[in-house]
Design an enzyme around this catalytic site. Structure first.
Site, PDB file in Angstrom:
ATOM      1  N   SER A 117      -5.011   0.135 -13.077  1.00  0.00           N
ATOM      2  CA  SER A 117      -3.668  -0.406 -12.826  1.00  0.00           C
ATOM      3  C   SER A 117      -3.492  -1.785 -13.447  1.00  0.00           C
ATOM      4  O   SER A 117      -4.455  -2.565 -13.514  1.00  0.00           O
ATOM      5  CB  SER A 117      -3.485  -0.510 -11.307  1.00  0.00           C
ATOM      6  N   TYR A 142      -5.658  -3.281  -3.056  1.00  0.00           N
ATOM      7  CA  TYR A 142      -5.480  -2.152  -3.982  1.00  0.00           C
ATOM      8  C   TYR A 142      -6.056  -2.505  -5.361  1.00  0.00           C
ATOM      9  O   TYR A 142      -6.839  -1.738  -5.941  1.00  0.00           O
ATOM     10  CB  TYR A 142      -3.985  -1.841  -4.086  1.00  0.00           C
TER      11      TYR A 142
HETATM   12  N1  NAD Z   1       3.035   4.656 -10.273  1.00  0.00           N
HETATM   13  C1  NAD Z   1       2.664   3.500 -10.792  1.00  0.00           C
HETATM   14  O1  NAD Z   1       3.468   2.633 -11.104  1.00  0.00           O
HETATM   15  C2  NAD Z   1       1.197   3.209 -11.025  1.00  0.00           C
HETATM   16  C3  NAD Z   1       0.863   1.998 -11.638  1.00  0.00           C
HETATM   17  C4  NAD Z   1      -0.472   1.711 -11.864  1.00  0.00           C
HETATM   18  C5  NAD Z   1      -1.446   2.623 -11.499  1.00  0.00           C
HETATM   19  N2  NAD Z   1      -1.097   3.781 -10.889  1.00  0.00           N
HETATM   20  C6  NAD Z   1      -2.156   4.711 -10.514  1.00  0.00           C
HETATM   21  O2  NAD Z   1      -1.871   5.970 -11.087  1.00  0.00           O
HETATM   22  C7  NAD Z   1      -2.304   7.003 -10.211  1.00  0.00           C
HETATM   23  C8  NAD Z   1      -1.164   7.954  -9.913  1.00  0.00           C
HETATM   24  O3  NAD Z   1      -0.160   7.220  -9.262  1.00  0.00           O
HETATM   25  P1  NAD Z   1       1.159   7.885  -8.720  1.00  0.00           P
HETATM   26  O4  NAD Z   1       2.210   6.862  -8.762  1.00  0.00           O
HETATM   27  O5  NAD Z   1       1.363   9.203  -9.371  1.00  0.00           O
HETATM   28  O6  NAD Z   1       0.766   8.070  -7.199  1.00  0.00           O
HETATM   29  P2  NAD Z   1       1.059   9.241  -6.167  1.00  0.00           P
HETATM   30  O7  NAD Z   1       0.925   8.636  -4.818  1.00  0.00           O
HETATM   31  O8  NAD Z   1       2.298   9.992  -6.502  1.00  0.00           O
HETATM   32  O9  NAD Z   1      -0.158  10.219  -6.429  1.00  0.00           O
HETATM   33  C9  NAD Z   1      -1.435   9.977  -5.913  1.00  0.00           C
HETATM   34  C10 NAD Z   1      -1.826  11.185  -5.073  1.00  0.00           C
HETATM   35  O10 NAD Z   1      -3.163  10.983  -4.638  1.00  0.00           O
HETATM   36  C11 NAD Z   1      -3.293  11.664  -3.406  1.00  0.00           C
HETATM   37  N3  NAD Z   1      -4.483  11.152  -2.713  1.00  0.00           N
HETATM   38  C12 NAD Z   1      -4.674   9.904  -2.223  1.00  0.00           C
HETATM   39  N4  NAD Z   1      -5.887   9.815  -1.650  1.00  0.00           N
HETATM   40  C13 NAD Z   1      -6.480  11.039  -1.795  1.00  0.00           C
HETATM   41  C14 NAD Z   1      -7.734  11.560  -1.402  1.00  0.00           C
HETATM   42  N5  NAD Z   1      -8.612  10.816  -0.739  1.00  0.00           N
HETATM   43  N6  NAD Z   1      -8.022  12.849  -1.724  1.00  0.00           N
HETATM   44  C15 NAD Z   1      -7.121  13.622  -2.376  1.00  0.00           C
HETATM   45  N7  NAD Z   1      -5.909  13.167  -2.765  1.00  0.00           N
HETATM   46  C16 NAD Z   1      -5.582  11.892  -2.476  1.00  0.00           C
HETATM   47  C17 NAD Z   1      -2.002  11.360  -2.674  1.00  0.00           C
HETATM   48  O11 NAD Z   1      -1.748  12.311  -1.654  1.00  0.00           O
HETATM   49  C18 NAD Z   1      -0.980  11.385  -3.793  1.00  0.00           C
HETATM   50  O12 NAD Z   1      -0.280  12.621  -3.868  1.00  0.00           O
HETATM   51  C19 NAD Z   1      -2.873   6.310  -8.983  1.00  0.00           C
HETATM   52  O13 NAD Z   1      -4.277   6.222  -9.135  1.00  0.00           O
HETATM   53  C20 NAD Z   1      -2.256   4.940  -9.027  1.00  0.00           C
HETATM   54  O14 NAD Z   1      -3.077   3.985  -8.396  1.00  0.00           O
HETATM   55  C21 NAD Z   1       0.210   4.106 -10.657  1.00  0.00           C
END
Ligand code: NAD
Length: 324
Positions: A117, A142
């Protein structure tokens, strides 16, 4: 969901994993099930509902899966969650991540791509953020877990030769997006005539990155497994590369936008004015994120570039149809 959809359209077989714990507010569970329903229409998709913190279940899935490439995007997300959710961050982002790494090692996965991130840049002020800058001052739990994941990945790349690539995403938005993030919170409030909380007078700059650009980056990186860097200099170690098959890339749009301009674009697309309540900056938030994605472009010949207006128009179209 977007990545799985794209891979399925490309004719790949995809196994999706999620624990389906709706931690992002009342609409999260419904959204998770709706995303899954879209994917489940594809014959090449299989879903495993399991918690990545459960090492035995993860290992069992990998044993039967025969996976070539693993893209690990699951995480407890969000920089503002209060301290009582600490366990969730530790279990999903550290224990879950370690379990994925270990199963990739044991079952000889050829490339692990994982989500890091932009928040790991934390207290850094030198912009645009570059993977070549040190990033060791996280300002949220985080971010600290995401940076720790990169370090864990390095140890596995070094010890076991597991190719790992960490992608530092910059504020991703688009259809099917998270209910706890600004686009969805703002769209809900604007359409329901509720006021929205705008922190730091909306002056915060974010490198909003459209989700399809993120997917394109992941797909290209999947085909480009991390290799040892022949120029790696252990006396002046570059944080982005290594003597081991380990790489880090920024994935950002490289055009930071003020939050207030983001809101105005959304108002235009939704055809309604927002009522705004201005609040001070929150702990864990950073003033600006601005990506240097030139390393990604060098490696894959491509970098995110969807203009905000085009991305918001697509988000608003989806939002209106989803809620009708
Ligand atoms: N959306 C953003 O702006 C952003 C920015 C930087 C990094 N990220 C990273 O990108 C990735 C995807 O993000 P996103 O926005 O699609 O998030 P999201 O919350 O839509 O998807 C993450 C999924 O992980 C699942 N999850 C969490 N813990 C779990 C576990 N222990 N076992 C199984 N499933 C689990 C959740 O239920 C969720 O559906 C994440 O790792 C996030 O940290 C996202």
């Amino acid at each position: 969901m977007h990545l799985a959809h794209r891979l399925l359209q490309d004719g790949q077989q995809v196994v999706g994993i999620d624990n389906m714990q709706a931690t992002q507010g009342p609409s999260h569970g419904g959204l998770q099930r709706a995303r899954l329903a879209v994917l489940s229409r594809h014959a090449g998709f299989r879903f495993a509902e399991l918690d990545l913190a459960d090492a035995d279940s993860v290992d069992e899935l990998f044993r039967s899966g025969g996976f070539t490439t693993v893209v690990h995007l699951a995480a407890q997300t969000g920089v503002r969650h209060p301290a009582e959710h600490l366990q969730r961050y530790i279990m999903s982002n550290l224990v879950g991540f370690a379990n994925v790494l270990d199963s990739c090692r044991k079952h000889r996965v050829s490339h692990l791509v994982y989500a890091s991130s932009s928040s790991i840049y934390g207290a850094n002020r030198l912009m645009p953020f570059s993977e070549h800058h040190p990033a060791d001052h996280p300002v949220s739990v985080y971010a600290a877990t995401k940076r720790s994941d990169e370090l864990l990945a390095h140890s596995f790349s070094h010890l076991y030769g597991l190719p790992t690539t960490g992608l530092r995403f910059f504020t991703v938005y688009g259809p099917w997006g998270r209910p706890d993030m600004a686009p969805m919170l703002f769209a809900d409030a604007i359409t329901q005539g509720r006021p929205i909380e705008v922190f730091n007078e909306g002056k915060m700059l974010r490198d909003f990155t459209y989700v399809d650009d993120v997917v394109e980056s992941i797909v290209r990186i999947m085909r480009h497994p991390a290799n040892p860097d022949p120029d790696f200099d252990a006396f002046h170690p570059d944080p982005a590369t290594s003597h081991a098959p380990y790489r880090i890339y920024n994935v950002g749009n490289q055009q930071p936008v003020a939050l207030i301009d983001f809101i105005e674009t959304l108002e235009k697309e939704l055809g309604r004015k927002a009522q705004m309540i201005f609040r001070p900056m929150q702990a864990g938030d950073v003033i600006a994120t601005s990506a240097d994605s030139s390393e990604l472009a060098k490696a894959t010949g491509w970098a995110p570039a969807t203009p905000l207006a085009a991305g918001i128009a697509r988000f608003a179209d989806w939002y209106k149809s989803y809620h009708s």
